[in-house]
Design a protein around this motif. Structure first.
Motif, PDB file in Angstrom:
ATOM      1  N   ALA A 174      35.524  44.430  40.285  1.00  0.00           N
ATOM      2  CA  ALA A 174      36.057  44.709  41.698  1.00  0.00           C
ATOM      3  C   ALA A 174      37.329  45.477  41.772  1.00  0.00           C
ATOM      4  O   ALA A 174      37.664  46.228  42.354  1.00  0.00           O
ATOM      5  CB  ALA A 174      35.878  43.723  42.582  1.00  0.00           C
ATOM      6  N   VAL A 175      38.127  44.998  40.691  1.00  0.00           N
ATOM      7  CA  VAL A 175      39.289  45.569  40.493  1.00  0.00           C
ATOM      8  C   VAL A 175      39.474  46.941  39.863  1.00  0.00           C
ATOM      9  O   VAL A 175      39.982  47.924  40.288  1.00  0.00           O
ATOM     10  CB  VAL A 175      40.516  44.551  39.926  1.00  0.00           C
TER      11      VAL A 175
ATOM     12  N   MET B  11      32.538  30.664  45.434  1.00  0.00           N
ATOM     13  CA  MET B  11      31.862  30.513  44.215  1.00  0.00           C
ATOM     14  C   MET B  11      32.718  29.527  43.195  1.00  0.00           C
ATOM     15  O   MET B  11      32.112  28.600  42.717  1.00  0.00           O
ATOM     16  CB  MET B  11      31.232  31.634  43.579  1.00  0.00           C
ATOM     17  N   SER B  12      33.867  30.115  43.221  1.00  0.00           N
ATOM     18  CA  SER B  12      34.875  29.226  41.986  1.00  0.00           C
ATOM     19  C   SER B  12      34.861  28.014  42.665  1.00  0.00           C
ATOM     20  O   SER B  12      35.220  26.999  41.667  1.00  0.00           O
ATOM     21  CB  SER B  12      35.952  30.204  41.647  1.00  0.00           C
TER      22      SER B  12
ATOM     23  N   ALA C  66      44.935  33.981  41.774  1.00  0.00           N
ATOM     24  CA  ALA C  66      44.133  34.920  41.130  1.00  0.00           C
ATOM     25  C   ALA C  66      43.248  35.842  42.160  1.00  0.00           C
ATOM     26  O   ALA C  66      43.381  36.916  42.095  1.00  0.00           O
ATOM     27  CB  ALA C  66      43.267  34.244  40.127  1.00  0.00           C
ATOM     28  N   VAL C  67      42.796  35.017  42.904  1.00  0.00           N
ATOM     29  CA  VAL C  67      41.786  35.822  43.895  1.00  0.00           C
ATOM     30  C   VAL C  67      42.664  36.677  45.052  1.00  0.00           C
ATOM     31  O   VAL C  67      42.345  37.749  45.277  1.00  0.00           O
ATOM     32  CB  VAL C  67      40.930  34.846  44.691  1.00  0.00           C
TER      33      VAL C  67
ATOM     34  N   ASP D 223      43.262  27.591  31.558  1.00  0.00           N
ATOM     35  CA  ASP D 223      42.545  26.861  32.857  1.00  0.00           C
ATOM     36  C   ASP D 223      42.002  27.445  34.027  1.00  0.00           C
ATOM     37  O   ASP D 223      40.937  27.301  34.492  1.00  0.00           O
ATOM     38  CB  ASP D 223      43.524  25.607  33.063  1.00  0.00           C
ATOM     39  N   VAL D 224      42.973  28.298  34.558  1.00  0.00           N
ATOM     40  CA  VAL D 224      42.859  28.958  35.917  1.00  0.00           C
ATOM     41  C   VAL D 224      41.497  30.298  35.597  1.00  0.00           C
ATOM     42  O   VAL D 224      40.456  30.152  36.259  1.00  0.00           O
ATOM     43  CB  VAL D 224      43.805  29.863  36.319  1.00  0.00           C
TER      44      VAL D 224
ATOM     45  N   PRO E 175      46.094  21.652  40.995  1.00  0.00           N
ATOM     46  CA  PRO E 175      46.778  22.912  40.357  1.00  0.00           C
ATOM     47  C   PRO E 175      45.675  24.116  40.092  1.00  0.00           C
ATOM     48  O   PRO E 175      45.952  25.320  40.093  1.00  0.00           O
ATOM     49  CB  PRO E 175      47.338  22.422  39.029  1.00  0.00           C
ATOM     50  N   LEU E 176      44.683  23.706  39.690  1.00  0.00           N
ATOM     51  CA  LEU E 176      43.407  24.693  39.286  1.00  0.00           C
ATOM     52  C   LEU E 176      42.928  25.481  40.556  1.00  0.00           C
ATOM     53  O   LEU E 176      42.986  26.830  40.634  1.00  0.00           O
ATOM     54  CB  LEU E 176      42.077  23.909  38.951  1.00  0.00           C
TER      55      LEU E 176
ATOM     56  N   LEU F 185      46.182  43.997  42.193  1.00  0.00           N
ATOM     57  CA  LEU F 185      46.189  44.556  41.210  1.00  0.00           C
ATOM     58  C   LEU F 185      45.243  45.959  41.035  1.00  0.00           C
ATOM     59  O   LEU F 185      45.414  46.639  40.001  1.00  0.00           O
ATOM     60  CB  LEU F 185      45.083  43.702  39.945  1.00  0.00           C
TER      61      LEU F 185
ATOM     62  N   GLY G   4      34.806  39.920  39.244  1.00  0.00           N
ATOM     63  CA  GLY G   4      36.001  40.323  39.805  1.00  0.00           C
ATOM     64  C   GLY G   4      36.754  41.314  39.177  1.00  0.00           C
ATOM     65  O   GLY G   4      37.501  42.029  39.784  1.00  0.00           O
TER      66      GLY G   4
ATOM     67  N   MET H 163      43.937  40.101  43.397  1.00  0.00           N
ATOM     68  CA  MET H 163      42.888  40.895  43.171  1.00  0.00           C
ATOM     69  C   MET H 163      43.238  42.093  43.825  1.00  0.00           C
ATOM     70  O   MET H 163      43.115  43.206  43.270  1.00  0.00           O
ATOM     71  CB  MET H 163      41.491  40.380  43.631  1.00  0.00           C
TER      72      MET H 163
ATOM     73  N   THR I 206      34.358  40.518  48.866  1.00  0.00           N
ATOM     74  CA  THR I 206      34.399  40.244  47.392  1.00  0.00           C
ATOM     75  C   THR I 206      35.561  39.082  47.154  1.00  0.00           C
ATOM     76  O   THR I 206      34.966  38.049  46.551  1.00  0.00           O
ATOM     77  CB  THR I 206      34.880  41.649  46.578  1.00  0.00           C
TER      78      THR I 206
ATOM     79  N   TYR J  28      32.066  25.950  41.885  1.00  0.00           N
ATOM     80  CA  TYR J  28      32.018  25.855  40.460  1.00  0.00           C
ATOM     81  C   TYR J  28      33.057  24.459  40.139  1.00  0.00           C
ATOM     82  O   TYR J  28      32.591  23.627  39.227  1.00  0.00           O
ATOM     83  CB  TYR J  28      32.370  27.088  39.679  1.00  0.00           C
ATOM     84  N   LEU J  29      34.231  24.528  40.575  1.00  0.00           N
ATOM     85  CA  LEU J  29      34.907  23.537  40.136  1.00  0.00           C
ATOM     86  C   LEU J  29      34.740  22.127  40.675  1.00  0.00           C
ATOM     87  O   LEU J  29      34.725  21.197  40.040  1.00  0.00           O
ATOM     88  CB  LEU J  29      36.576  23.925  40.789  1.00  0.00           C
TER      89      LEU J  29
ATOM     90  N   PHE K 139      36.664  44.741  49.926  1.00  0.00           N
ATOM     91  CA  PHE K 139      37.581  43.554  49.345  1.00  0.00           C
ATOM     92  C   PHE K 139      37.642  42.286  49.997  1.00  0.00           C
ATOM     93  O   PHE K 139      37.438  41.335  49.352  1.00  0.00           O
ATOM     94  CB  PHE K 139      38.911  44.147  48.968  1.00  0.00           C
TER      95      PHE K 139
ATOM     96  N   ALA L   4      38.310  28.739  35.479  1.00  0.00           N
ATOM     97  CA  ALA L   4      37.827  27.895  36.626  1.00  0.00           C
ATOM     98  C   ALA L   4      36.653  29.068  37.357  1.00  0.00           C
ATOM     99  O   ALA L   4      36.205  28.618  38.321  1.00  0.00           O
ATOM    100  CB  ALA L   4      39.070  27.784  37.575  1.00  0.00           C
ATOM    101  N   PHE L   5      36.630  29.953  36.799  1.00  0.00           N
ATOM    102  CA  PHE L   5      35.493  31.076  37.150  1.00  0.00           C
ATOM    103  C   PHE L   5      34.298  31.255  36.113  1.00  0.00           C
ATOM    104  O   PHE L   5      34.708  31.273  34.708  1.00  0.00           O
ATOM    105  CB  PHE L   5      36.084  32.516  37.387  1.00  0.00           C
ATOM    106  N   PRO L   6      33.063  30.846  36.713  1.00  0.00           N
ATOM    107  CA  PRO L   6      32.091  31.207  35.711  1.00  0.00           C
ATOM    108  C   PRO L   6      32.297  32.769  35.036  1.00  0.00           C
ATOM    109  O   PRO L   6      32.837  33.623  35.831  1.00  0.00           O
ATOM    110  CB  PRO L   6      30.965  31.047  36.701  1.00  0.00           C
TER     111      PRO L   6
ATOM    112  N   LEU M 266      31.222  35.687  37.076  1.00  0.00           N
ATOM    113  CA  LEU M 266      31.911  35.749  38.343  1.00  0.00           C
ATOM    114  C   LEU M 266      33.242  36.515  37.928  1.00  0.00           C
ATOM    115  O   LEU M 266      33.868  37.495  38.549  1.00  0.00           O
ATOM    116  CB  LEU M 266      32.407  34.595  38.999  1.00  0.00           C
TER     117      LEU M 266
ATOM    118  N   GLY N 117      45.809  27.947  41.212  1.00  0.00           N
ATOM    119  CA  GLY N 117      45.758  29.002  40.390  1.00  0.00           C
ATOM    120  C   GLY N 117      44.530  30.001  40.698  1.00  0.00           C
ATOM    121  O   GLY N 117      44.741  31.165  40.697  1.00  0.00           O
ATOM    122  N   VAL N 118      43.530  29.440  41.172  1.00  0.00           N
ATOM    123  CA  VAL N 118      42.419  30.281  41.634  1.00  0.00           C
ATOM    124  C   VAL N 118      42.839  31.138  43.016  1.00  0.00           C
ATOM    125  O   VAL N 118      42.446  32.037  42.862  1.00  0.00           O
ATOM    126  CB  VAL N 118      41.121  29.217  41.880  1.00  0.00           C
TER     127      VAL N 118
ATOM    128  N   ILE O 102      33.965  35.350  45.777  1.00  0.00           N
ATOM    129  CA  ILE O 102      34.730  34.890  44.369  1.00  0.00           C
ATOM    130  C   ILE O 102      35.291  33.653  44.450  1.00  0.00           C
ATOM    131  O   ILE O 102      35.232  32.658  43.981  1.00  0.00           O
ATOM    132  CB  ILE O 102      35.295  35.820  43.546  1.00  0.00           C
TER     133      ILE O 102
ATOM    134  N   ARG P 107      47.609  26.950  31.089  1.00  0.00           N
ATOM    135  CA  ARG P 107      47.414  26.777  32.528  1.00  0.00           C
ATOM    136  C   ARG P 107      46.677  28.120  32.661  1.00  0.00           C
ATOM    137  O   ARG P 107      45.798  27.927  33.849  1.00  0.00           O
ATOM    138  CB  ARG P 107      48.787  26.644  33.320  1.00  0.00           C
TER     139      ARG P 107
END
Lengths: 307, 263
Positions: B118-119, A282-283, A22-23, B102-103, A14-15, A29, B115, A26, A275, A286-287, A272, B106-108, B111, A18-19, A279, B99
């Motif tokens: 960047a936006v 790297m994430s 989110a990416v 948590d997401v 699930p993480l 947004l 991000g 980007m 980028t 990290y996970l 983009f 998941a990014f340092p 970072l 979610g990541v 990201i 949740r």
């Protein structure tokens, strides 16, 4: 143990979802049309705008765009750089070696320096050595590492001429960046080892070891320190992800190649796909590092496997 | 704690009085005075354009020191909203918010800030917002956990049983009791935000030259490291003192407000 690893891997799904969401979002947004933002400053025809929109998959409904993007990403296709037109993954693969080398070297410095300083502080508790070690830890956490890098460059490169100032190739060029990044984490490890060791050396089994007549170094390194190093494993795992992210700054200070610099250049050039790719990469690293740290901790301390 | 308090207070006084204390304009170019070493005329020397480093350090303190509290105010605001909602309301609200947290975790932090930049785009305001966003999950988690334990107290249950509205209970009984750990986290978060803000400015993502800011000045001094050590030394010392002062203040606050954590 296998059950623990499978459960821990399962918790990442699930993480990772979610990541990825989110990416992916980007780009969406951005205030205004992302295509026009990307093409801002250049003379373009409406046909070129539509072409780029199609290339980025922005002409599809949003859920299809996500599925399309994530499917391609899972197949190693993170798109192409807007500026160089090269595949993003290729750029990352080319740069990641230097970044990993720096992150591992920094953590090596952190572990060696942190354990040594922490042990020394605990063994000389409430002396000037302890005070100096903890002052080092306080400075290590507070000193801006990009400034420390510049200071080290000034002393060891410009004044003493021991190591080259910039570049990526060779071990000599790795020393200063690794020390710069590593000292920050060494400070945290030193504090952890000191407090752990101070607690452990009061335990009964240490008294027993001493009563058996074991030499002091054997008591400390063979019995006490061994048990203090378990939390250090977790911290090192967590620090790895942060070290990867902080290479963004260190690579700039020492003009090194790496994915950190790739990210900064991409942000400044509004590239983009690059980028997003960096990201995401790297994430995920990290996970993965966090998961490996948890698994290592569970292996070393079976009590932590209990839910 | 006293050292931390003195450092932070001293830097705030310098930032507030920089306009009066600065002997020269921080952006006035004087090619004849370029790259001069520290002397009685220019106590901290001059940069490649002949600008006075002391004046730039004094006035640069304003932006560098402003980023930390401003960014963490954003984190605190959203962290309080989300943390109190998750901890007090619970149920689905809690699940969804946690949740999301948590997401974000998941990014340092660096970072996540990159991000956001960047936006949002390059600029000091955006750097501040980006750092603020990056620290929201830390506040949310802490506040949720403290709200969860606080709402178990009898006085909260009694207030609820007497029919007090949720907002009243939160404002009157919950918030005052979670302030101690939040204050400690705020202090260490400000230190991190000052450091990260200066780093992002150093990378060219925030304040742009010729505006004086410690991260920007370090970046400019980098090209003259061999010829003019003073260009990087003084802004660097400034950042270090600010971060050290805030960290020491945070450690002191933690010892005072939560003696159990004291070694």
């Amino acid at each position: 143990m296998l059950k623990f690893v499978v459960l821990r891997l399962g918790s990442m799904v699930p993480l990772l979802f979610g990541v990825s969401v989110a990416v992916f979002f980007m780009v969406h947004l951005l205030p205004g049309d992302p295509v026009l933002i990307i093409l801002s400053g250049s003379d373009v025809t409406p046909k070129q705008i539509e072409q780029l929109r199609h290339e980025l998959g922005l002409d599809l409904p949003i859920h299809q765009q996500y599925v399309h993007w994530v499917t391609k990403a899972l197949h190693g296709d993170l798109g192409r750089s807007i500026h160089t037109r090269r595949p993003v993954l290729q750029a990352i693969v080319e740069q990641v070696g230097a970044t990993l080398q720096l992150a591992f070297a920094a953590l090596g410095v952190a572990v060696v320096a942190g354990v040594l300083i922490g042990t020394l502080a605990a063994l000389r508790h409430n002396t000037w050595i302890d005070a100096a070690s903890m002052a080092f830890a306080a400075f290590g956490i507070s000193i801006p590492h990009f400034w420390l890098g510049l200071l080290l460059l000034f002393v060891f490169s410009f004044t003493l001429g021991w190591v080259p100032a910039t570049g990526t190739e060779g071990l000599k060029r790795l020393v200063l960046p690794a020390v710069t990044l590593g000292l920050m984490y060494a400070a945290v490890i030193a504090r952890l080892v000191r407090s752990g060791l101070l607690e452990v050396i009061r335990q009964d089994y240490i008294r027993t070891a001493r009563a058996k007549g074991l030499a002091e170094p054997r008591v400390i390194f063979g019995h006490a320190l061994k048990n203090c190093l378990i939390p250090v494993v977790t911290i090192v795992g967590l620090q790895f992800g942060h070290a990867m992210a902080n290479t963004v700054i260190i690579e700039t200070v020492f003009s090194r190649q790496g994915i950190g610099r790739l990210a900064i250049t991409a942000i400044l050039e509004k590239d983009f796909p690059v980028t997003q790719g960096v990201i995401l990469f790297m994430s995920v690293m990290y996970l993965a590092a966090n998961m490996l740290a948890d698994v290592a901790y569970a292996y070393l301390d079976p009590r932590s496997r209990e839910p | 704690m006293v050292v931390g308090l003195v450092l932070v207070a001293g830097l705030v006084v310098i930032a507030l009085g920089a306009g009066v204390l600065a002997p020269y304009s921080p952006i006035k170019v004087d090619p004849l005075a370029a790259l001069q070493a520290p002397s009685t005329t220019h106590i901290m020397g001059t940069d490649q354009y002949g600008r006075d480093i002391l004046s730039r350090v004094l006035l640069g303190s304003r932006l560098t020191l402003m980023v930390g509290p401003a960014a963490i105010a954003i984190s605190l605001f959203f962290g309080l909203l989300a943390g109190v909602a998750a901890g007090y309301v619970g149920g689905r609200v809690d699940t969804v918010l946690m949740r999301l947290v948590d997401v974000m975790l998941a990014f340092p932090g660096v970072l996540l800030a990159l991000g956001a930049i960047a936006v949002l785009g390059v600029g000091l305001m955006n750097v501040t917002i980006a750092i603020g966003i990056a620290y929201v999950p830390n506040f949310t988690r802490l506040i949720r956990a403290t709200v969860l334990s606080t709402k178990q107290n009898l006085y909260v249950e009694a207030s609820r049983a007497m029919g007090a509205p949720a907002l009243y209970v939160v404002a009157r009984h919950v918030l005052p009791n979670i302030m101690a750990p939040v204050l400690v986290l705020t202090s260490s978060a400000i230190a991190w935000a000052i450091l990260t803000g200066a780093a992002l400015n150093f990378l060219g993502l925030g304040t742009q030259p010729p505006t004086p800011e410690w991260g920007v000045d370090l970046s400019e001094g980098r090209s003259y490291l061999g010829a003019a050590w003073w260009m990087t030394t003084f802004p660097g010392v400034g950042i270090m003192l600010a971060v050290l002062g805030t960290n020491l203040l945070g450690d002191g606050l933690r010892d005072v407000l939560d003696p159990r954590l004291k070694e």
